[in-house]
Enzyme design. Sequence first.
Site, PDB file in Angstrom:
ATOM      1  N   PRO A 115       0.829  -1.209   0.000  1.00  0.00           N
ATOM      2  CA  PRO A 115       0.000   0.000   0.000  1.00  0.00           C
ATOM      3  C   PRO A 115       0.857   1.250   0.000  1.00  0.00           C
ATOM      4  O   PRO A 115       1.870   1.333   0.718  1.00  0.00           O
ATOM      5  CB  PRO A 115      -0.799  -0.132   1.302  1.00  0.00           C
ATOM      6  CG  PRO A 115      -0.865  -1.600   1.547  1.00  0.00           C
ATOM      7  CD  PRO A 115       0.443  -2.152   1.048  1.00  0.00           C
ATOM      8  N   CYS A 116       0.446   2.238  -0.797  1.00  0.00           N
ATOM      9  CA  CYS A 116       1.327   3.380  -1.051  1.00  0.00           C
ATOM     10  C   CYS A 116       1.106   4.555  -0.110  1.00  0.00           C
ATOM     11  O   CYS A 116       1.839   5.536  -0.175  1.00  0.00           O
ATOM     12  CB  CYS A 116       1.120   3.861  -2.490  1.00  0.00           C
ATOM     13  SG  CYS A 116      -0.540   4.520  -2.803  1.00  0.00           S
ATOM     14  N   GLN A 117       0.108   4.480   0.792  1.00  0.00           N
ATOM     15  CA  GLN A 117      -0.222   5.666   1.595  1.00  0.00           C
ATOM     16  C   GLN A 117       0.965   6.182   2.400  1.00  0.00           C
ATOM     17  O   GLN A 117       1.144   7.387   2.573  1.00  0.00           O
ATOM     18  CB  GLN A 117      -1.384   5.347   2.551  1.00  0.00           C
ATOM     19  CG  GLN A 117      -2.708   5.120   1.847  1.00  0.00           C
ATOM     20  CD  GLN A 117      -2.917   3.663   1.496  1.00  0.00           C
ATOM     21  OE1 GLN A 117      -1.969   2.887   1.395  1.00  0.00           O
ATOM     22  NE2 GLN A 117      -4.170   3.286   1.303  1.00  0.00           N
ATOM     23  N   TYR A 169       4.029   6.103   1.597  1.00  0.00           N
ATOM     24  CA  TYR A 169       5.080   6.648   0.741  1.00  0.00           C
ATOM     25  C   TYR A 169       4.632   7.876  -0.040  1.00  0.00           C
ATOM     26  O   TYR A 169       5.456   8.652  -0.512  1.00  0.00           O
ATOM     27  CB  TYR A 169       5.536   5.583  -0.265  1.00  0.00           C
ATOM     28  CG  TYR A 169       6.007   4.296   0.362  1.00  0.00           C
ATOM     29  CD1 TYR A 169       6.822   4.294   1.494  1.00  0.00           C
ATOM     30  CD2 TYR A 169       5.648   3.069  -0.176  1.00  0.00           C
ATOM     31  CE1 TYR A 169       7.264   3.115   2.068  1.00  0.00           C
ATOM     32  CE2 TYR A 169       6.084   1.876   0.390  1.00  0.00           C
ATOM     33  CZ  TYR A 169       6.886   1.909   1.516  1.00  0.00           C
ATOM     34  OH  TYR A 169       7.313   0.735   2.080  1.00  0.00           O
ATOM     35  N   SER A 170       3.318   8.029  -0.224  1.00  0.00           N
ATOM     36  CA  SER A 170       2.835   9.146  -1.037  1.00  0.00           C
ATOM     37  C   SER A 170       3.079  10.464  -0.322  1.00  0.00           C
ATOM     38  O   SER A 170       3.130  10.536   0.912  1.00  0.00           O
ATOM     39  CB  SER A 170       1.341   8.987  -1.327  1.00  0.00           C
ATOM     40  OG  SER A 170       0.579   9.186  -0.153  1.00  0.00           O
TER      41      SER A 170
END
Length: 413
Positions: A121-123, A125-126
């Site tokens: 999940p990218c949250q 890293y975003s």
Amino acid sequence: MSDVVLIDIFAGAGGLTEGFLRSGYTFVSHIEMDRNAIQTLETRGLYHHLQRNGDPEDYTEYVNGEIGREELFGRYPDFDSELYMNIELTEENRDMVIETIRSKMNDMGAVSVDGIIGGPPCQAYSYAGRSRKNMENDRRNYLYLLYIKFLKEFQPEFFVFENVPGMKSAKRGLILSDFQRKVTELGYKLDFGVHDAFDFGVPQRRRRIIVIGHRMGDEMIQFDKERYGGTVHDLLSDLPALEPGEGTDGPQEYRCKPSPILEEMGIRGDRDVLRHHRARRHNPRDREIYRRTIDAWNSERRRLKYTELPLELRTHRNTRSFLDRYKVVAGDLPFSHTVVAHISKDGHYYIHPDREQARSLTVREAARIQSFPDNYIFEGPMTSKYRQIGNAVPPLMSEKIALKLYEIYMGGF
């Protein structure tokens, strides 16, 4: 194609998976924590199962609303739903999950795993995610270590790791550099790049980190640029015009026959049925803002800033940041701006280009911008469908990656 065996972790709704399924790969497991997303992936898995076995009519009945999902799956007891693991991967359960996959491999007669695909999940890293409180210590920062654990355990010949560009700077770049160092130590050569989905034929500017690790030669993996040849209007023109609140998640008629470009992209065929085309409700104030936003683009080809709105239309006190909080998907361009999971919260950043409709995108319109075909059915409530689409890898992009890897893996450099 011969069987090339994959494990799919952090699978989401199957955008990355879809490209590999289309290209003939075989999966021994799909792992995803979101229940709606894994059901979407399972439904799509059954679609491919029926396509391979020459009996797609029952799936068509499901899309048409003639039978329910339970009845559809009940007709195919041989379909292996155990491949779809609805579980959150953690350090505590990883060994159990690995043992489950090995058991499934044994059942299927798979001696080894050829590849692993997926992206955590990218949250964490975003850029948007990192601006929130407590994200610095969010455990999702370290899910890449679980990915590495799977690489160590199964020793595949290749892997595909996908994430947002913000991963390059997360924790001052230490996370990405640690990932690269650890997989290099496992013997993988790395092809690392930030790729734009638009260069893979997707009608969207969407930049993502793609790390491909392999043991298959020393040459760099190169992708030929292939861009969408129409406009956003061409992509959406066959869909019925909707007022806010109109439409249905169920089957409905198209406005007209598919354009050649929709057929070329594999978005829509002659026998497809339109689903997920229901417009959100919007209040009169928002609709007036939408019209002004569309007018600014159509007449001056510029993005309207929030501070340009008259005071009676403003609802936010913040006039220093996020001034493009209302954004139209430009109909005259060959691409949309990036579709992200926030589309599930509201539609202000994804306004339909038609001024007469003055509404946000439907689930199906967002799915088309992501290059999902119209026969791709998303399970769960409307907000979940938007989130699944916003988090996905565009299938057209993943298909080109899958085909390139197959060419290399089966034929060598």
